[in-house]
Scaffold this motif. Structure first.
Motif, short mmCIF file in Angstrom:
data_model
loop_
_atom_site.label_atom_id
_atom_site.label_comp_id
_atom_site.label_asym_id
_atom_site.label_seq_id
_atom_site.Cartn_x
_atom_site.Cartn_y
_atom_site.Cartn_z
N UNK A 35 -6.06 -4.10 -3.80
CA UNK A 35 -6.27 -5.56 -3.77
C UNK A 35 -4.99 -6.34 -4.07
N UNK A 36 -4.11 -5.81 -4.89
CA UNK A 36 -2.87 -6.52 -5.22
C UNK A 36 -1.91 -6.62 -4.04
N UNK A 37 -2.14 -5.83 -2.99
CA UNK A 37 -1.29 -5.89 -1.80
C UNK A 37 -1.66 -7.04 -0.86
N UNK A 94 1.39 -0.16 4.57
CA UNK A 94 0.20 -0.54 3.81
C UNK A 94 -0.98 -0.81 4.76
N UNK A 95 -0.70 -1.55 5.83
CA UNK A 95 -1.73 -1.89 6.81
C UNK A 95 -2.32 -0.64 7.47
N UNK A 150 -17.72 1.12 4.41
CA UNK A 150 -17.61 1.50 3.01
C UNK A 150 -16.20 1.99 2.68
N UNK A 151 -15.61 2.80 3.57
CA UNK A 151 -14.24 3.29 3.35
C UNK A 151 -13.24 2.15 3.39
N UNK A 152 -13.42 1.24 4.34
CA UNK A 152 -12.52 0.09 4.47
C UNK A 152 -12.57 -0.77 3.21
N UNK A 153 -13.77 -1.10 2.75
CA UNK A 153 -13.91 -1.95 1.56
C UNK A 153 -13.36 -1.26 0.31
N UNK A 154 -13.58 0.03 0.19
CA UNK A 154 -13.04 0.78 -0.94
C UNK A 154 -11.51 0.76 -0.91
N UNK A 155 -10.94 0.88 0.28
CA UNK A 155 -9.49 0.82 0.43
C UNK A 155 -8.95 -0.55 0.00
N UNK A 156 -9.58 -1.60 0.49
CA UNK A 156 -9.15 -2.96 0.14
C UNK A 156 -9.23 -3.15 -1.37
N UNK A 177 1.23 -8.55 1.19
CA UNK A 177 2.46 -8.79 0.45
C UNK A 177 3.30 -7.51 0.50
N UNK A 178 4.59 -7.66 0.89
CA UNK A 178 5.47 -6.50 0.96
C UNK A 178 6.92 -6.97 0.99
#
Length: 101
Positions: free
Chosen positions: A33-35, A66-67, A23-29, A56-57
């Motif tokens: 999302x624009x990254x 970001x990762x 849940x935390x991972x998906x919320x982060x993504x 994207x960076x």
């Protein structure tokens, strides 16, 4: 903007950690999302064995920052991580081939 591919293989506790932090991972993504150019799980049959994230960076250091903000990173889901700059030059995502444009 350059792309950076993160090829991540899960550790032996990957399945349990994925479930615990999903849940935390998906919320982060979703929040970032624009990254992402693309991201998703790596599968062997139906088993998840890792992840591929193309971020994207402006440089590798920014991409890594970001990762590493992903909860899966701090939770230790991934045992090994390979990073390379990625250049999309052919295929559906780039509309064919870039060298003829």
């Amino acid at each position: 903007m350059p792309f950076y591919a993160f090829y991540c293989r899960d550790g032996e506790n990957g399945p349990a950690l994925r479930e615990k932090f999903l849940a935390e991972h998906l919320a982060h993504v979703e929040a970032h999302i624009d990254d992402y150019a693309v991201a998703g799980p790596l599968k062997q049959d139906e088993e998840t064995t890792g992840s591929l994230l193309v971020i994207k960076a402006d440089g590798e250091e920014e991409a890594r920052t970001k990762f590493e903000a992903d909860p899966y990173f701090s939770a230790g889901v991934w045992q090994s991580i390979r990073t390379s700059e990625f250049r999309a030059v052919a295929g559906d995502w780039v509309g064919g081939v870039t060298w003829k444009g």
